[in-house]
Scaffold this motif. Structure first.
Motif, PDB file in Angstrom:
ATOM      1  N   ARG A 161       0.852  -1.183   0.000  1.00 17.06           N
ATOM      2  CA  ARG A 161       0.000   0.000   0.000  1.00 17.06           C
ATOM      3  C   ARG A 161       0.896   1.244   0.000  1.00 17.06           C
ATOM      4  NH1 ARG A 161      -4.062   0.403   4.094  1.00 17.06           N
ATOM      5  NH2 ARG A 161      -3.845  -1.747   4.818  1.00 17.06           N
ATOM      6  N   PRO A 162       0.417   2.377  -0.508  1.00 16.26           N
ATOM      7  CA  PRO A 162       1.192   3.619  -0.435  1.00 16.26           C
ATOM      8  C   PRO A 162       1.417   3.999   1.030  1.00 16.26           C
ATOM      9  CG  PRO A 162      -0.642   3.834  -1.982  1.00 16.26           C
ATOM     10  CD  PRO A 162      -0.858   2.553  -1.239  1.00 16.26           C
ATOM     11  N   VAL A 163       2.643   4.345   1.351  1.00 14.93           N
ATOM     12  CA  VAL A 163       2.962   4.702   2.732  1.00 14.93           C
ATOM     13  C   VAL A 163       3.487   6.131   2.779  1.00 14.93           C
ATOM     14  CG1 VAL A 163       3.404   2.347   3.482  1.00 14.93           C
ATOM     15  CG2 VAL A 163       5.250   3.666   2.473  1.00 14.93           C
ATOM     16  N   PRO A 164       3.151   6.869   3.826  1.00 20.03           N
ATOM     17  CA  PRO A 164       3.547   8.268   3.905  1.00 20.03           C
ATOM     18  C   PRO A 164       5.013   8.428   4.288  1.00 20.03           C
ATOM     19  CG  PRO A 164       2.375   7.658   5.885  1.00 20.03           C
ATOM     20  CD  PRO A 164       2.323   6.461   4.980  1.00 20.03           C
ATOM     21  N   GLU A 165       5.632   9.495   3.827  1.00 18.74           N
ATOM     22  CA  GLU A 165       6.982   9.835   4.241  1.00 18.74           C
ATOM     23  C   GLU A 165       6.979  10.582   5.564  1.00 18.74           C
ATOM     24  OE1 GLU A 165       9.919   9.070   3.062  1.00 18.74           O
ATOM     25  OE2 GLU A 165       9.121   7.881   1.409  1.00 18.74           O
ATOM     26  N   ASP A 166       5.907  11.310   5.810  1.00 20.48           N
ATOM     27  CA  ASP A 166       5.799  12.124   7.012  1.00 20.48           C
ATOM     28  C   ASP A 166       5.568  11.240   8.231  1.00 20.48           C
ATOM     29  OD1 ASP A 166       5.467  14.111   8.866  1.00 20.48           O
ATOM     30  OD2 ASP A 166       3.472  14.693   8.189  1.00 20.48           O
ATOM     31  N   LEU A 167       6.405  11.385   9.238  1.00 20.17           N
ATOM     32  CA  LEU A 167       6.277  10.572  10.436  1.00 20.17           C
ATOM     33  C   LEU A 167       4.949  10.808  11.134  1.00 20.17           C
ATOM     34  CD1 LEU A 167       7.460   8.663  12.557  1.00 20.17           C
ATOM     35  CD2 LEU A 167       8.595  10.623  13.597  1.00 20.17           C
ATOM     36  N   ALA A 168       4.470  12.028  11.089  1.00 26.15           N
ATOM     37  CA  ALA A 168       3.205  12.346  11.749  1.00 26.15           C
ATOM     38  C   ALA A 168       2.029  11.611  11.121  1.00 26.15           C
ATOM     39  CB  ALA A 168       2.960  13.853  11.710  1.00 26.15           C
ATOM     40  N   ALA A 169       2.163  11.241   9.849  1.00 30.84           N
ATOM     41  CA  ALA A 169       1.082  10.540   9.155  1.00 30.84           C
ATOM     42  C   ALA A 169       1.221   9.027   9.251  1.00 30.84           C
ATOM     43  CB  ALA A 169       1.046  10.958   7.684  1.00 30.84           C
ATOM     44  N   LEU A 170       2.245   8.558   9.932  1.00 35.10           N
ATOM     45  CA  LEU A 170       2.488   7.123  10.054  1.00 35.10           C
ATOM     46  C   LEU A 170       1.587   6.562  11.136  1.00 35.10           C
ATOM     47  CD1 LEU A 170       4.410   4.899   8.930  1.00 35.10           C
ATOM     48  CD2 LEU A 170       5.885   5.356  10.886  1.00 35.10           C
ATOM     49  N   ASP A 171       0.493   5.930  10.743  1.00 34.23           N
ATOM     50  CA  ASP A 171      -0.488   5.430  11.690  1.00 34.23           C
ATOM     51  C   ASP A 171      -1.065   4.124  11.173  1.00 34.23           C
ATOM     52  OD1 ASP A 171      -2.073   5.255  13.884  1.00 34.23           O
ATOM     53  OD2 ASP A 171      -3.174   7.110  13.545  1.00 34.23           O
ATOM     54  N   VAL A 172      -1.580   3.312  12.078  1.00 34.90           N
ATOM     55  CA  VAL A 172      -2.176   2.036  11.684  1.00 34.90           C
ATOM     56  C   VAL A 172      -3.431   2.305  10.868  1.00 34.90           C
ATOM     57  CG1 VAL A 172      -3.262  -0.065  12.534  1.00 34.90           C
ATOM     58  CG2 VAL A 172      -1.254   0.850  13.681  1.00 34.90           C
ATOM     59  N   PRO A 173      -3.561   1.708   9.676  1.00 30.74           N
ATOM     60  CA  PRO A 173      -4.755   1.921   8.852  1.00 30.74           C
ATOM     61  C   PRO A 173      -6.019   1.439   9.547  1.00 30.74           C
ATOM     62  CG  PRO A 173      -2.987   0.884   7.577  1.00 30.74           C
ATOM     63  CD  PRO A 173      -2.570   0.837   9.010  1.00 30.74           C
ATOM     64  N   ASP A 174      -7.136   2.079   9.236  1.00 33.63           N
ATOM     65  CA  ASP A 174      -8.416   1.714   9.856  1.00 33.63           C
ATOM     66  C   ASP A 174      -8.875   0.312   9.473  1.00 33.63           C
ATOM     67  OD1 ASP A 174      -8.575   4.158  11.104  1.00 33.63           O
ATOM     68  OD2 ASP A 174      -9.747   5.086   9.495  1.00 33.63           O
ATOM     69  N   ASP A 175      -8.387  -0.188   8.339  1.00 30.50           N
ATOM     70  CA  ASP A 175      -8.865  -1.488   7.869  1.00 30.50           C
ATOM     71  C   ASP A 175      -7.982  -2.642   8.341  1.00 30.50           C
ATOM     72  OD1 ASP A 175      -6.619  -0.982   6.383  1.00 30.50           O
ATOM     73  OD2 ASP A 175      -7.530  -1.407   4.433  1.00 30.50           O
ATOM     74  N   LEU A 176      -7.141  -2.400   9.342  1.00 29.33           N
ATOM     75  CA  LEU A 176      -6.249  -3.456   9.820  1.00 29.33           C
ATOM     76  C   LEU A 176      -6.761  -4.012  11.142  1.00 29.33           C
ATOM     77  CD1 LEU A 176      -3.418  -4.788   9.087  1.00 29.33           C
ATOM     78  CD2 LEU A 176      -2.533  -3.384  10.939  1.00 29.33           C
ATOM     79  N   GLY A 177      -7.367  -5.173  11.091  1.00 30.15           N
ATOM     80  CA  GLY A 177      -7.796  -5.865  12.296  1.00 30.15           C
ATOM     81  C   GLY A 177      -8.739  -5.063  13.162  1.00 30.15           C
ATOM     82  N   ASP A 178      -8.632  -5.230  14.463  1.00 32.18           N
ATOM     83  CA  ASP A 178      -9.523  -4.589  15.431  1.00 32.18           C
ATOM     84  C   ASP A 178      -8.928  -3.320  16.017  1.00 32.18           C
ATOM     85  OD1 ASP A 178     -11.641  -6.309  15.291  1.00 32.18           O
ATOM     86  OD2 ASP A 178     -10.836  -7.676  16.790  1.00 32.18           O
TER      87      ASP A 178
END
Length: 305
Positions: free
Chosen positions: A213-230
């Protein structure tokens, strides 16, 4: 009185020999080795390189005290690093490996050793939950670095990775550069992936490989996607979630409850249905809920009229 130095020296020798008995030396050596091991466990393995403080903390192994880690602060082996909502940090290890940590994350820096002369080293990092970026440094033996999640153990080769770990253990590894071998759960199975691919390992331990999947370069935008598990539900997000929130064990969410409601709705019209049919028949006393009303719905009503 004449003193005999030689005799005095001989008198002291038995005590010296008693002190230097093999058992005594063994105890002393063991205590010293234990002290060395304890010192090594707290060995400095890197430092914080994120200039802006974003709420990251570190807890030394076996210690109750948690401390904030600021720019240029050192991190040590066995430290547990955590971030909260909107938190983040970035660390650089001994061989200039960069390790980014996103919000709502927890990771244990088990160990990281590096010899700058031979550029040989090893390490282990255990990611419990959150979003992470690993960018390899100067270590030639980076296959000795193990990246561990609840459902996988990764062996890396000159790699840049973006790793997401859901709170249910679901792991997604995106290979930005290099290659990895992923051991799935505790199985002997190893799943390889290379640049442009991602490996997804749900709690069921049935791994799949697909396009990264496309991943952000910005550290602040580095977060677990909403569609990953619970992750989103368990972390306090909207329990209804998005329809895609069932990846690897996240199916029991608002979507399933909506489906349950839709199954119940077709049963409600029959409860109200007999009422109109009972009005034209005063002999039944308007008994919409009676057995005769039910018979009318079955098709006998046309004959009676």
């Amino acid at each position: 009185m004449t003193r005999h130095p030689g005799a005095m020296s001989n008198a002291r020798r038995p005590k010296l020999r008693k002190f230097l008995q093999p058992g005594t030396l063994l105890v002393a050596f063991t205590s010293f080795a234990t002290l060395l091991a304890s010192t090594a466990s707290a060995e400095v393995i890197g430092k914080v390189i994120l200039q802006d403080y974003r709420g990251a903390t570190a807890t030394p192994n076996g210690q109750p005290d948690t401390k904030p880690i600021y720019y240029q602060d050192q991190v040590s082996a066995l430290d547990t690093v955590q971030t909260g909502e909107g938190g983040a940090t970035s660390m650089q290890f001994l061989d200039e490996t960069r390790f980014d940590v996103g919000p709502n994350a927890m990771v244990k820096l088990d160990d990281f050793v590096f010899d700058p002369m031979s550029t040989i080293g090893a390490g282990k990092i255990s990611m419990a939950v959150g979003a992470f970026r690993y960018v390899g440094g100067k270590m030639k033996s980076d296959e000795n670095v193990k990246l561990v999640t609840p459902t996988s153990t990764m062996t890396i080769r000159g790699t840049e990775l973006v790793i997401f770990v859901g709170i249910d253990g679901t792991t997604e590894v995106n290979v930005v550069d290099g290659a990895i071998d992923v051991q799935v759960c505790n199985k002997a199975e190893v799943v390889p992936a290379t640049i442009g691919q991602r490996v997804i390992i749900p709690p069921t331990c049935e791994a799949s490989v697909t396009v990264a999947r496309p991943v952000p370069e910005d550290l602040a935008a580095l977060d677990v996607p909403d569609d990953l598990g619970d992750f989103s539900t368990a972390a306090g997000g909207d329990d209804g979630g998005e329809p895609g929130g069932g990846g690897g064990g996240g199916g029991d969410n608002g979507l399933d409850r909506d489906r349950d409601r839709s199954r119940e709705q077709p049963d409600s019209p029959p409860d109200a249905g007999p009422a109109p049919d009972s009005e034209p028949d005063p002999d039944t006393g308007g008994g919409g809920g009676s057995g005769e009303g039910s018979g009318c719905e079955g098709g006998d009503c046309g004959d009676n009229l």
